[in-house]
Design a protein around this motif. Structure first.
Motif, PDB file in Angstrom:
ATOM      1  N   LEU A  63      -1.748   7.446  -4.079  1.00  0.00           N
ATOM      2  CA  LEU A  63      -0.949   6.902  -2.977  1.00  0.00           C
ATOM      3  C   LEU A  63      -0.901   5.376  -3.010  1.00  0.00           C
ATOM      4  O   LEU A  63       0.163   4.785  -2.836  1.00  0.00           O
ATOM      5  N   ILE A  64      -2.047   4.739  -3.228  1.00  0.00           N
ATOM      6  CA  ILE A  64      -2.020   3.271  -3.256  1.00  0.00           C
ATOM      7  C   ILE A  64      -1.369   2.763  -4.536  1.00  0.00           C
ATOM      8  O   ILE A  64      -0.697   1.723  -4.537  1.00  0.00           O
ATOM      9  N   ALA A  65      -1.513   3.515  -5.647  1.00  0.00           N
ATOM     10  CA  ALA A  65      -0.892   3.094  -6.909  1.00  0.00           C
ATOM     11  C   ALA A  65       0.623   3.203  -6.837  1.00  0.00           C
ATOM     12  O   ALA A  65       1.333   2.323  -7.331  1.00  0.00           O
ATOM     13  N   ILE A  66       1.144   4.274  -6.227  1.00  0.00           N
ATOM     14  CA  ILE A  66       2.598   4.407  -6.122  1.00  0.00           C
ATOM     15  C   ILE A  66       3.161   3.355  -5.171  1.00  0.00           C
ATOM     16  O   ILE A  66       4.250   2.826  -5.386  1.00  0.00           O
ATOM     17  N   SER A  67       2.406   2.999  -4.132  1.00  0.00           N
ATOM     18  CA  SER A  67       2.861   1.943  -3.210  1.00  0.00           C
ATOM     19  C   SER A  67       2.932   0.606  -3.939  1.00  0.00           C
ATOM     20  O   SER A  67       3.941  -0.107  -3.856  1.00  0.00           O
ATOM     21  N   ALA A  68       1.864   0.257  -4.658  1.00  0.00           N
ATOM     22  CA  ALA A  68       1.821  -1.030  -5.349  1.00  0.00           C
ATOM     23  C   ALA A  68       2.844  -1.109  -6.472  1.00  0.00           C
ATOM     24  O   ALA A  68       3.548  -2.119  -6.628  1.00  0.00           O
ATOM     25  N   SER A  69       2.956  -0.055  -7.278  1.00  0.00           N
ATOM     26  CA  SER A  69       3.883  -0.090  -8.412  1.00  0.00           C
ATOM     27  C   SER A  69       5.333  -0.125  -7.946  1.00  0.00           C
ATOM     28  O   SER A  69       6.164  -0.804  -8.551  1.00  0.00           O
ATOM     29  N   THR A  70       5.649   0.578  -6.862  1.00  0.00           N
ATOM     30  CA  THR A  70       7.024   0.564  -6.349  1.00  0.00           C
ATOM     31  C   THR A  70       7.410  -0.817  -5.853  1.00  0.00           C
ATOM     32  O   THR A  70       8.494  -1.340  -6.171  1.00  0.00           O
ATOM     33  N   PHE A 279       7.353   9.849   0.759  1.00  0.00           N
ATOM     34  CA  PHE A 279       7.560   9.056   1.971  1.00  0.00           C
ATOM     35  C   PHE A 279       7.150   7.602   1.753  1.00  0.00           C
ATOM     36  O   PHE A 279       7.774   6.692   2.316  1.00  0.00           O
ATOM     37  N   LEU A 280       6.123   7.368   0.945  1.00  0.00           N
ATOM     38  CA  LEU A 280       5.738   5.989   0.657  1.00  0.00           C
ATOM     39  C   LEU A 280       6.799   5.288  -0.189  1.00  0.00           C
ATOM     40  O   LEU A 280       7.013   4.080  -0.038  1.00  0.00           O
ATOM     41  N   ILE A 281       7.471   6.021  -1.075  1.00  0.00           N
ATOM     42  CA  ILE A 281       8.564   5.439  -1.850  1.00  0.00           C
ATOM     43  C   ILE A 281       9.675   4.964  -0.913  1.00  0.00           C
ATOM     44  O   ILE A 281      10.239   3.872  -1.089  1.00  0.00           O
ATOM     45  N   LEU A 282      10.008   5.790   0.078  1.00  0.00           N
ATOM     46  CA  LEU A 282      11.076   5.432   1.022  1.00  0.00           C
ATOM     47  C   LEU A 282      10.739   4.159   1.796  1.00  0.00           C
ATOM     48  O   LEU A 282      11.643   3.422   2.210  1.00  0.00           O
ATOM     49  N   LEU A 283       9.456   3.907   1.992  1.00  0.00           N
ATOM     50  CA  LEU A 283       9.045   2.694   2.693  1.00  0.00           C
ATOM     51  C   LEU A 283       8.882   1.515   1.745  1.00  0.00           C
ATOM     52  O   LEU A 283       9.340   0.399   2.032  1.00  0.00           O
ATOM     53  N   CYS A 284       8.266   1.751   0.595  1.00  0.00           N
ATOM     54  CA  CYS A 284       7.901   0.646  -0.294  1.00  0.00           C
ATOM     55  C   CYS A 284       9.067   0.133  -1.130  1.00  0.00           C
ATOM     56  O   CYS A 284       9.116  -1.060  -1.454  1.00  0.00           O
TER      57      CYS A 284
END
Length: 353
Positions: A63-70, A279-284
């Motif tokens: 979850l934190i990796a997909i947020s940071a990478s996006t 959902f994190l992709i939609l935000l990040c």
């Protein structure tokens, strides 16, 4: 098609790099902590605990990796005006975000198996490992200044020498209304009966603290404490140890309403976390487009607030569901609901540009 492959490749590379770095840092810290607490158990037990730690850490690191990478990828595309060029070419913003959504879908499929199989297995075997480490700990307490727990007991000492723990303190918190505090110049474990281990205090002293204070007890001989470790022998599965099928059966048939509610909350939370990358992709993704910064430090720093939002929503939702303040379904899906609501204004701003 070329644009989608380009963005997907950039996301994949950034994700793999971020995931490996964060997981490595977490595993190093956890290994150091485990080796310190299990000094008497040997390196073999530390090595056995690593796969379990990996299975429990991986879903959160994803979850934190997909947020940071996006944020990193879309921030760099925006900072180098590639996003502006794409939009000026008449390409819809949705085409820019679609590769990230596809990548998040793949992660969610993998996340489902992590939450469905790997994490429950790790939770169950971790409890078994704790029991094994306690046995090793009782046989050979680690040297040096130590503090550890054995069931409801907290044990601390300054040194282990000549088969004895020196300057020993034991806190017994079995009774919620009163805490018993034992102190002694030295002490040792008696494992003559392995089912009922004893702690022998030499020249010990006892005092009670709490609502019902008792008088102290002091003696020059021995004080024997029978350690109640029955909670460590519990072999039954908890909600975190079960598969979804077992959770459903447990939630439908258990006589306790609270246990059923906890199981339903765990069931919905597990599925919500599996879809967390979407959902994190939609935000990040829109945050990355809007901040226009492409450095790794900026990407990681900006990713922390969305991840913390998701993490806090998960913890709050679980607490509200188990406390009967929210229906289990809403409580379990709360992190995804909150993240989607937070993403809407950012998505609207991106699509207006």
């Amino acid at each position: 098609m070329i644009l989608s492959r380009y963005i997907f490749r950039e996301l994949f590379i950034a994700f793999v790099f971020t995931f490996i770095v964060i997981l490595f840092i977490c595993m190093v810290g956890l290994t150091f902590k485990t080796s310190r607490l299990s000094a008497g158990a040997g390196l073999a037990m530390v090595g056995q605990s690593l796969p379990m730690a990996l299975a429990m850490l991986a879903p959160w690191v994803v979850l934190i990796a997909i947020s940071a990478s996006t944020i990193l990828v879309y921030g760099r595309l925006s900072a180098e005006h590639e996003i502006s060029a794409i939009l000026m070419a008449g390409i819809s913003p949705i085409r820019i975000i679609l590769p990230a959504l596809f990548f998040a879908t793949l992660l969610s499929i993998g996340g489902y198996f992590l939450h469905e199989y790997a994490a429950p297995w790790a939770h169950l075997h971790q409890r078994i490992m704790v029991r094994q480490s306690i046995i090793h700990l009782l046989k050979a307490p680690p040297p040096g200044n130590q503090t550890f727990t054995i069931g409801p007991y907290m044990v601390g000492y300054t040194q282990y020498r000549d088969g004895e723990m020196k300057r020993l303190i034991v806190i017994d918190e079995q009774d919620r209304t009163q805490r018993l505090v034992y102190t002694a110049e030295a002490g040792r474990f008696d494992l003559s009966d392995p089912l009922v281990p004893k702690l022998i205090l030499l020249n010990g002293e006892l005092r009670g603290e709490g609502q019902e204070k008792t008088g102290g007890m002091k003696g020059e001989g021995e004080i024997r404490i029978e350690l109640d470790v029955s909670s460590l022998k519990n072999q039954s599965k908890g909600a975190k140890d079960m598969s979804s099928e077992e959770l459903l059966e447990y939630a439908k048939t258990h006589p306790s309403e609270k246990k059923r509610r906890d199981a339903w909350t765990q069931y919905y939370t597990r599925h919500a976390l599996a879809l967390g990358p979407l959902f994190l992709i939609l935000l990040c993704a829109p945050i990355g487009i809007l901040i226009r910064k492409g450095s790794r430090l900026a990407g990681f720093g900006t990713a922390i607030p969305p991840f913390l939002l998701y993490l806090l929503s998960t913890l709050i939702g679980r607490a509200l569901g188990e406390g009967n303040h929210l229906p289990p379904m809403i409580a379990g899906w709360l992190p995804d609901i909150v993240t989607l609501l937070a993403a809407i204004p950012f998505l609207r701003k991106v699509f207006r540009t």
